[in-house]
Scaffold this motif. Structure first.
Motif, short mmCIF file in Angstrom:
data_model
loop_
_atom_site.label_atom_id
_atom_site.label_comp_id
_atom_site.label_asym_id
_atom_site.label_seq_id
_atom_site.Cartn_x
_atom_site.Cartn_y
_atom_site.Cartn_z
N VAL A 139 0.85 -1.18 0.00
CA VAL A 139 0.00 0.00 0.00
C VAL A 139 0.89 1.24 0.00
O VAL A 139 1.72 1.41 0.89
CB VAL A 139 -0.95 0.00 1.22
CG1 VAL A 139 -1.74 1.30 1.28
CG2 VAL A 139 -1.87 -1.21 1.18
N LEU A 140 0.72 2.07 -1.02
CA LEU A 140 1.45 3.33 -1.08
C LEU A 140 0.63 4.43 -0.40
O LEU A 140 1.15 5.20 0.39
CB LEU A 140 1.74 3.72 -2.54
CG LEU A 140 2.63 4.93 -2.72
CD1 LEU A 140 4.06 4.63 -2.28
CD2 LEU A 140 2.61 5.39 -4.17
N ILE A 141 -0.67 4.48 -0.72
CA ILE A 141 -1.57 5.44 -0.07
C ILE A 141 -2.86 4.70 0.24
O ILE A 141 -3.54 4.20 -0.66
CB ILE A 141 -1.85 6.65 -0.98
CG1 ILE A 141 -0.55 7.32 -1.44
CG2 ILE A 141 -2.73 7.66 -0.24
CD1 ILE A 141 -0.74 8.39 -2.49
N SER A 142 -3.20 4.64 1.51
CA SER A 142 -4.37 3.90 1.95
C SER A 142 -5.67 4.66 1.65
O SER A 142 -5.66 5.86 1.36
CB SER A 142 -4.29 3.64 3.46
OG SER A 142 -4.48 4.87 4.17
N THR A 143 -6.75 3.96 1.76
CA THR A 143 -8.08 4.57 1.59
C THR A 143 -8.27 5.72 2.58
O THR A 143 -8.74 6.79 2.20
CB THR A 143 -9.19 3.51 1.81
OG1 THR A 143 -9.01 2.46 0.87
CG2 THR A 143 -10.57 4.11 1.67
N GLN A 144 -7.88 5.50 3.82
CA GLN A 144 -8.06 6.53 4.85
C GLN A 144 -7.24 7.78 4.52
O GLN A 144 -7.72 8.90 4.71
CB GLN A 144 -7.66 5.98 6.23
CG GLN A 144 -8.56 4.89 6.75
CD GLN A 144 -8.32 3.53 6.09
OE1 GLN A 144 -7.27 3.27 5.48
NE2 GLN A 144 -9.30 2.65 6.17
N GLU A 145 -6.03 7.58 4.01
CA GLU A 145 -5.20 8.73 3.63
C GLU A 145 -5.81 9.46 2.44
O GLU A 145 -5.84 10.69 2.40
CB GLU A 145 -3.78 8.29 3.30
CG GLU A 145 -3.00 7.80 4.49
CD GLU A 145 -1.67 7.21 4.09
OE1 GLU A 145 -0.65 7.76 4.55
OE2 GLU A 145 -1.64 6.22 3.33
N LEU A 146 -6.27 8.69 1.44
CA LEU A 146 -6.89 9.31 0.26
C LEU A 146 -8.13 10.11 0.64
O LEU A 146 -8.40 11.16 0.06
CB LEU A 146 -7.25 8.25 -0.78
CG LEU A 146 -6.09 7.72 -1.61
CD1 LEU A 146 -6.54 6.53 -2.44
CD2 LEU A 146 -5.51 8.80 -2.51
N ASP A 147 -8.86 9.62 1.62
CA ASP A 147 -10.06 10.33 2.05
C ASP A 147 -9.75 11.70 2.65
O ASP A 147 -10.60 12.58 2.66
CB ASP A 147 -10.86 9.48 3.06
CG ASP A 147 -11.59 8.33 2.39
OD1 ASP A 147 -11.72 8.33 1.14
OD2 ASP A 147 -12.03 7.42 3.13
#
Length: 124
Positions: free
Chosen positions: A100-108
């Motif tokens: 994972v480079l950028i997680s869902t939580q980070e993208l949110d």
């Protein structure tokens, strides 16, 4: 991730492919933006075209970037073990595995294309 080699990045949208789904997604963005559940879609694409900042970054990047809808990801990268990812997500392919480079939580939490560009640049 900075070992001199360009990375293969997979951007997986929290949306399914197809014209019908694209139309529904666009309508969702307009009529109920607060409940739209693909921040990656929202940041990289407006209603009808790709975000200019994002497009320039993508075109100038040394990294291979693959953009998939979640149904395309499941079909292309099927695993007998299954992947336990939430979407949207940005993955980096290492041999035959994904990190994972950028997680869902980070993208949110990302609000603009500039923020996304900075995050991808810092991590690759």
């Amino acid at each position: 991730m900075k070992d001199g080699e360009p990375a293969k990045l997979l951007f997986v949208y929290n949306a399914n492919s197809g014209v019908g789904n694209a139309v529904l997604d666009s309508m969702h963005k307009v009529f109920s933006p607060s409940t739209y559940d693909c921040n990656l879609c929202d940041i990289t694409f407006g209603l009808v075209s790709e975000n200019k900042t994002w497009k320039r970054f993508r075109q100038e990047s040394q990294h291979e970037m693959v953009f998939l809808h979640k149904d395309e990801f499941a079909k292309s990268y099927a695993s007998k073990f299954g992947y336990k990812f939430t979407f949207p997500i940005v993955l980096i392919e290492n041999k035959s595995e994904f990190d994972v480079l950028i997680s869902t939580q980070e993208l949110d939490r990302v609000k603009t294309a500039d923020e996304l560009v900075k995050l991808v640049s810092e991590r690759t």
